[in-house]
Design a protein around this motif. Structure first.
Motif, PDB file in Angstrom:
ATOM      1  N   ASP A 184       0.823  -1.227   0.000  1.00 45.79           N
ATOM      2  CA  ASP A 184       0.000   0.000   0.000  1.00 45.79           C
ATOM      3  C   ASP A 184       0.851   1.268   0.000  1.00 45.79           C
ATOM      4  O   ASP A 184       0.455   2.301   0.534  1.00 45.79           O
ATOM      5  CB  ASP A 184      -0.995  -0.004   1.177  1.00 45.79           C
ATOM      6  CG  ASP A 184      -0.310   0.121   2.524  1.00 45.79           C
ATOM      7  OD1 ASP A 184       0.935   0.135   2.571  1.00 45.79           O
ATOM      8  OD2 ASP A 184      -1.022   0.212   3.538  1.00 45.79           O
ATOM      9  N   SER A 185       2.019   1.182  -0.657  1.00 47.72           N
ATOM     10  CA  SER A 185       2.977   2.283  -0.561  1.00 47.72           C
ATOM     11  C   SER A 185       2.558   3.516  -1.361  1.00 47.72           C
ATOM     12  O   SER A 185       3.214   4.549  -1.302  1.00 47.72           O
ATOM     13  CB  SER A 185       4.339   1.816  -1.060  1.00 47.72           C
ATOM     14  OG  SER A 185       4.208   1.446  -2.406  1.00 47.72           O
ATOM     15  N   ASP A 186       1.480   3.418  -2.124  1.00 48.73           N
ATOM     16  CA  ASP A 186       1.044   4.597  -2.881  1.00 48.73           C
ATOM     17  C   ASP A 186       0.493   5.683  -1.966  1.00 48.73           C
ATOM     18  O   ASP A 186       0.315   6.814  -2.381  1.00 48.73           O
ATOM     19  CB  ASP A 186      -0.047   4.204  -3.889  1.00 48.73           C
ATOM     20  CG  ASP A 186       0.505   3.301  -4.963  1.00 48.73           C
ATOM     21  OD1 ASP A 186       1.450   3.709  -5.640  1.00 48.73           O
ATOM     22  OD2 ASP A 186       0.031   2.148  -5.081  1.00 48.73           O
ATOM     23  N   PHE A 187       0.224   5.311  -0.725  1.00 47.93           N
ATOM     24  CA  PHE A 187      -0.403   6.276   0.173  1.00 47.93           C
ATOM     25  C   PHE A 187       0.539   6.629   1.312  1.00 47.93           C
ATOM     26  O   PHE A 187       0.747   5.848   2.239  1.00 47.93           O
ATOM     27  CB  PHE A 187      -1.711   5.701   0.726  1.00 47.93           C
ATOM     28  CG  PHE A 187      -2.548   5.088  -0.359  1.00 47.93           C
ATOM     29  CD1 PHE A 187      -3.107   5.883  -1.346  1.00 47.93           C
ATOM     30  CD2 PHE A 187      -2.710   3.715  -0.445  1.00 47.93           C
ATOM     31  CE1 PHE A 187      -3.835   5.322  -2.385  1.00 47.93           C
ATOM     32  CE2 PHE A 187      -3.433   3.147  -1.470  1.00 47.93           C
ATOM     33  CZ  PHE A 187      -3.999   3.958  -2.450  1.00 47.93           C
ATOM     34  N   ARG A 188       1.168   7.790   1.187  1.00 51.31           N
ATOM     35  CA  ARG A 188       2.053   8.258   2.255  1.00 51.31           C
ATOM     36  C   ARG A 188       1.561   9.656   2.617  1.00 51.31           C
ATOM     37  O   ARG A 188       1.505  10.541   1.766  1.00 51.31           O
ATOM     38  CB  ARG A 188       3.505   8.266   1.761  1.00 51.31           C
ATOM     39  CG  ARG A 188       4.466   8.826   2.733  1.00 51.31           C
ATOM     40  CD  ARG A 188       5.665   7.926   3.051  1.00 51.31           C
ATOM     41  NE  ARG A 188       6.040   8.140   4.436  1.00 51.31           N
ATOM     42  CZ  ARG A 188       6.008   7.219   5.376  1.00 51.31           C
ATOM     43  NH1 ARG A 188       5.664   5.994   5.077  1.00 51.31           N
ATOM     44  NH2 ARG A 188       6.339   7.508   6.608  1.00 51.31           N
ATOM     45  N   PHE A 189       1.177   9.872   3.856  1.00 52.76           N
ATOM     46  CA  PHE A 189       0.534  11.126   4.227  1.00 52.76           C
ATOM     47  C   PHE A 189       1.473  12.108   4.915  1.00 52.76           C
ATOM     48  O   PHE A 189       1.245  13.297   4.927  1.00 52.76           O
ATOM     49  CB  PHE A 189      -0.673  10.855   5.132  1.00 52.76           C
ATOM     50  CG  PHE A 189      -1.630   9.874   4.537  1.00 52.76           C
ATOM     51  CD1 PHE A 189      -2.169  10.097   3.276  1.00 52.76           C
ATOM     52  CD2 PHE A 189      -1.981   8.708   5.199  1.00 52.76           C
ATOM     53  CE1 PHE A 189      -3.046   9.195   2.701  1.00 52.76           C
ATOM     54  CE2 PHE A 189      -2.855   7.795   4.646  1.00 52.76           C
ATOM     55  CZ  PHE A 189      -3.393   8.033   3.388  1.00 52.76           C
ATOM     56  N   SER A 190       2.510  11.595   5.559  1.00 45.34           N
ATOM     57  CA  SER A 190       3.463  12.518   6.183  1.00 45.34           C
ATOM     58  C   SER A 190       4.805  11.826   6.341  1.00 45.34           C
ATOM     59  O   SER A 190       4.901  10.608   6.204  1.00 45.34           O
ATOM     60  CB  SER A 190       2.954  12.984   7.544  1.00 45.34           C
ATOM     61  OG  SER A 190       2.734  11.884   8.367  1.00 45.34           O
ATOM     62  N   GLY A 191       5.813  12.622   6.621  1.00 46.32           N
ATOM     63  CA  GLY A 191       7.165  12.078   6.690  1.00 46.32           C
ATOM     64  C   GLY A 191       7.723  12.033   5.268  1.00 46.32           C
ATOM     65  O   GLY A 191       6.967  12.119   4.297  1.00 46.32           O
TER      66      GLY A 191
ATOM     67  N   ALA B  65       0.833   6.484   6.808  1.00 41.53           N
ATOM     68  CA  ALA B  65       0.764   5.918   5.455  1.00 41.53           C
ATOM     69  C   ALA B  65      -0.340   4.861   5.399  1.00 41.53           C
ATOM     70  O   ALA B  65      -0.860   4.445   6.440  1.00 41.53           O
ATOM     71  CB  ALA B  65       2.109   5.287   5.107  1.00 41.53           C
ATOM     72  N   GLY B  66      -0.650   4.448   4.182  1.00 38.39           N
ATOM     73  CA  GLY B  66      -1.514   3.279   4.008  1.00 38.39           C
ATOM     74  C   GLY B  66      -3.007   3.542   4.073  1.00 38.39           C
ATOM     75  O   GLY B  66      -3.468   4.676   3.903  1.00 38.39           O
ATOM     76  N   MET B  67      -3.744   2.464   4.306  1.00 41.85           N
ATOM     77  CA  MET B  67      -5.204   2.516   4.263  1.00 41.85           C
ATOM     78  C   MET B  67      -5.819   2.106   5.595  1.00 41.85           C
ATOM     79  O   MET B  67      -7.028   1.944   5.702  1.00 41.85           O
ATOM     80  CB  MET B  67      -5.691   1.564   3.169  1.00 41.85           C
ATOM     81  CG  MET B  67      -5.124   1.906   1.804  1.00 41.85           C
ATOM     82  SD  MET B  67      -5.188   0.494   0.709  1.00 41.85           S
ATOM     83  CE  MET B  67      -6.791   0.729  -0.035  1.00 41.85           C
ATOM     84  N   HIS B  68      -4.986   1.866   6.584  1.00 44.11           N
ATOM     85  CA  HIS B  68      -5.503   1.533   7.909  1.00 44.11           C
ATOM     86  C   HIS B  68      -4.560   2.110   8.962  1.00 44.11           C
ATOM     87  O   HIS B  68      -3.420   2.479   8.649  1.00 44.11           O
ATOM     88  CB  HIS B  68      -5.613   0.018   8.086  1.00 44.11           C
ATOM     89  CG  HIS B  68      -4.286  -0.658   8.318  1.00 44.11           C
ATOM     90  ND1 HIS B  68      -3.472  -1.083   7.288  1.00 44.11           N
ATOM     91  CD2 HIS B  68      -3.611  -0.968   9.453  1.00 44.11           C
ATOM     92  CE1 HIS B  68      -2.370  -1.627   7.775  1.00 44.11           C
ATOM     93  NE2 HIS B  68      -2.421  -1.575   9.094  1.00 44.11           N
ATOM     94  N   LEU B  69      -5.026   2.194  10.176  1.00 47.13           N
ATOM     95  CA  LEU B  69      -4.141   2.539  11.294  1.00 47.13           C
ATOM     96  C   LEU B  69      -4.469   1.603  12.438  1.00 47.13           C
ATOM     97  O   LEU B  69      -5.458   0.854  12.394  1.00 47.13           O
ATOM     98  CB  LEU B  69      -4.287   4.015  11.679  1.00 47.13           C
ATOM     99  CG  LEU B  69      -5.671   4.564  12.014  1.00 47.13           C
ATOM    100  CD1 LEU B  69      -6.080   4.221  13.434  1.00 47.13           C
ATOM    101  CD2 LEU B  69      -5.678   6.078  11.849  1.00 47.13           C
TER     102      LEU B  69
END
Ligand SMILES: Cc1ncc(COP(=O)(O)O)c(C=O)c1O
Length: 506
Positions: A302-309, A417-421
């Protein structure tokens, strides 16, 4: 005591395996609790109409894996600490060699009737008001119109494409499009020749196992680990070496000294904990692979989704010694129904992979490959990614906000990142399995580590304080409603201690 087990005697799955799986699930879901006595083997055998010996073997396997204890003249009792309930700090047990050795022996090749698998099918699909099921793309964002147009066009001009065999490694134009995407997006400089199209990550992992895992081979995995990988290695008879994960990812200082191993990792967004493997550990892992003549299997699901860092390059992007095999999937950024993924191989493995791929299936279906190639080269793919990244960021923020609002001071892991936490349940609330059950009763799906597609090897217990929450397929409104219903079910109508997190990273 009787157990509500349902056995199907159609010969597809061994009876012993069915009993093992169902009792294990009941333990992990909290239906059977620590210290509870299981029915006597004779009683359960009579109840299910199977031999006493089958029950004994299932109980013995549960005991070997740490779920129950077999007590003389008492019977099988649910263990005090069950294997899936240790996280992060189980590293204490990994005194070099000792803990690993014990696990490696326990997970020696399994007889075929003992195979484990867990389908990724959402158990509550469309039945819940808010379902925080993991790793699910937004169904309304699939680019259906563009896709239909491309597919129509390709079909019209198919020529002999549907009637002829093609290169089993995949359609050349798709392999080129992926190589062109990976260079800027993941820092991977691979040629199209090194890229093999597979039926999703699971198929890619199978291809690699067919190439290099034999009964008794050493397989290093993360703990907790994505079930699809751990169970697969188990099914090939590999010896598992589970290595703990902390806030910097896989604890590379605990890697075994074994030679010719395979190491499965999820460095971008560890599954399920969501941490990112730090740069020093990435380098250490590659050095270990070179030293021990091993290969690293990088699952970049799911590396297409990186929100910070900082956007970290893939591990494969750092690999100067060709020890990393990269596995990518379109299941998360497009849709799992496409069953399309790819493997990027070190050059020295390409010829062997082509033989195995040909033996396995002679290649993937043409139409989807052709459509995806056009989708990528036309720029639609990048546009689609930009759209869903923004959407999921909003959803992640909505989830953080809702957790903060109802459970002030919320402690989350893996939200960058990703689609879950992963939500660390506040101390005063019930355990994860209890919350999962309570939430379900009010129409909300939240998941323990075990029900969310992961498996933990070890003995210490923290995972029953963690819940995995997928946010990508719910609208912000559904997220707000879901968490507020969850809070109500847990008797929380409270106000936040601090709501500052809500506006993070716009
Ligand atoms: C860690 C991990 N790898 C891979 C996948 C996707 O697998 P596939 O490409 O086979 O759909 C998932 C899906 O949930 C996952 O969680």
């Amino acid at each position: 005591l009787s157990l509500p087990l349902e056995i199907v005697a159609d010969g597809k799955i061994g009876l012993q395996c069915q009993i093992f799986d169902q009792v294990r699930s009941m333990i992990l879901n909290g239906v059977l609790r620590s210290g509870e006595l299981l029915p006597a083997t004779r009683t359960l055998g009579e109840q299910l109409g199977v031999s006493r010996n089958t029950i004994t073997l299932a109980y013995e396997r549960l005991a070997a894996e740490g779920y129950v204890e077999l007590r003389k003249s008492i019977g099988a009792v649910v263990a005090v600490q069950i294997p899936e309930t240790g996280l992060f700090h189980s590293a204490k047990n990994e005194v070099r060699g000792q803990f690993r050795h014990e696990l490696a022996i326990r997970h020696r090749g399994e007889p075929i009737e003992n195979l484990r698998s867990q389908a990724l099918i959402n158990p509550h699909v469309r039945k819940l008001e808010a379902d925080f099921w993991v790793g699910r793309p937004d169904p309304n964002s699939f680019p259906l119109k563009t896709w239909s147009k491309i597919v129509g066009r390709r079909l019209k001009n198919a020529g002999s494409a549907l009637t002829e065999y093609r290169d089993s490694a995949g359609l050349p134009e798709l392999r080129t499009a992926i190589a062109d995407h990976l260079r800027p997006a993941r820092g991977i400089a691979a040629s199209a020749d090194q890229i093999f199209i597979v039926g999703g990550c699971q198929d890619g992992l199978n291809l690699i196992c067919r190439m290099m895992v034999r009964p008794g081979s050493d397989a290093v995995i993360e703990t907790p680990c994505y079930q699809g990988a751990a169970y697969l290695f188990e099914s090939y008879g590999a010896k598992l070496y589970p290595i703990s994960v902390d806030e910097k990812g896989l604890m590379t200082s605990n890697l075994p000294d074994t030679k010719n191993a395979i190491a499965y990792v999820t460095p971008s967004h560890q599954y399920p904990l969501g941490v990112t493997l730090s740069l020093d550990r990435r380098l250490e892992l590659i050095a270990w692979a070179e030293r021990t003549n091993s290969y690293i299997l990088e699952d970049d699901y799911d590396s297409d989704f990186r929100f910070s860092g900082a956007p970290l390059a893939a591990l494969k992007g750092l690999d100067r010694v060709e020890r990393v095999i990269y596995v990518g999937t379109f299941s998360k950024c497009m849709g799992a129904g496409l069953r399309l993924g790819y493997v990027v191989l070190p050059s020295r493995l390409v010829a062997k992979a082509r033989h195995i791929k040909t033996l396995m299936n002679n290649g993937q279906p043409w139409l989807e490959q052709a459509a995806l190639a056009d989708f990528m080269t036309s720029g639609s793919y990048e546009r689609h990614l930009r759209h869903i990244r923004k959407l999921y960021l909003g959803r992640r923020n909505a989830l953080l906000f809702a957790l903060e609002k109802h459970f002030g001071g919320s402690d989350v892991i893996g939200d960058k990142a990703g689609m879950h936490l992963v939500w660390r349940i506040p101390n005063q609330l019930p355990s994860a399995p209890e919350i999962e059950a309570l939430a379900l009763a009010t129409g909300v799906g939240v998941y323990t580590i075990g029900s969310g597609g992961a498996v933990h090897f070890g003995t210490l217990s923290e995972s029953d304080r963690l819940l995995v929450l997928g946010f990508s397929s719910l609208t912000e409104r559904e997220i707000a409603i879901g968490i507020s219903k969850l809070a109500a079910a847990l008797g929380r109508t409270t106000k936040p201690r601090n709501t500052a997190k809500s506006g993070r990273e716009k």
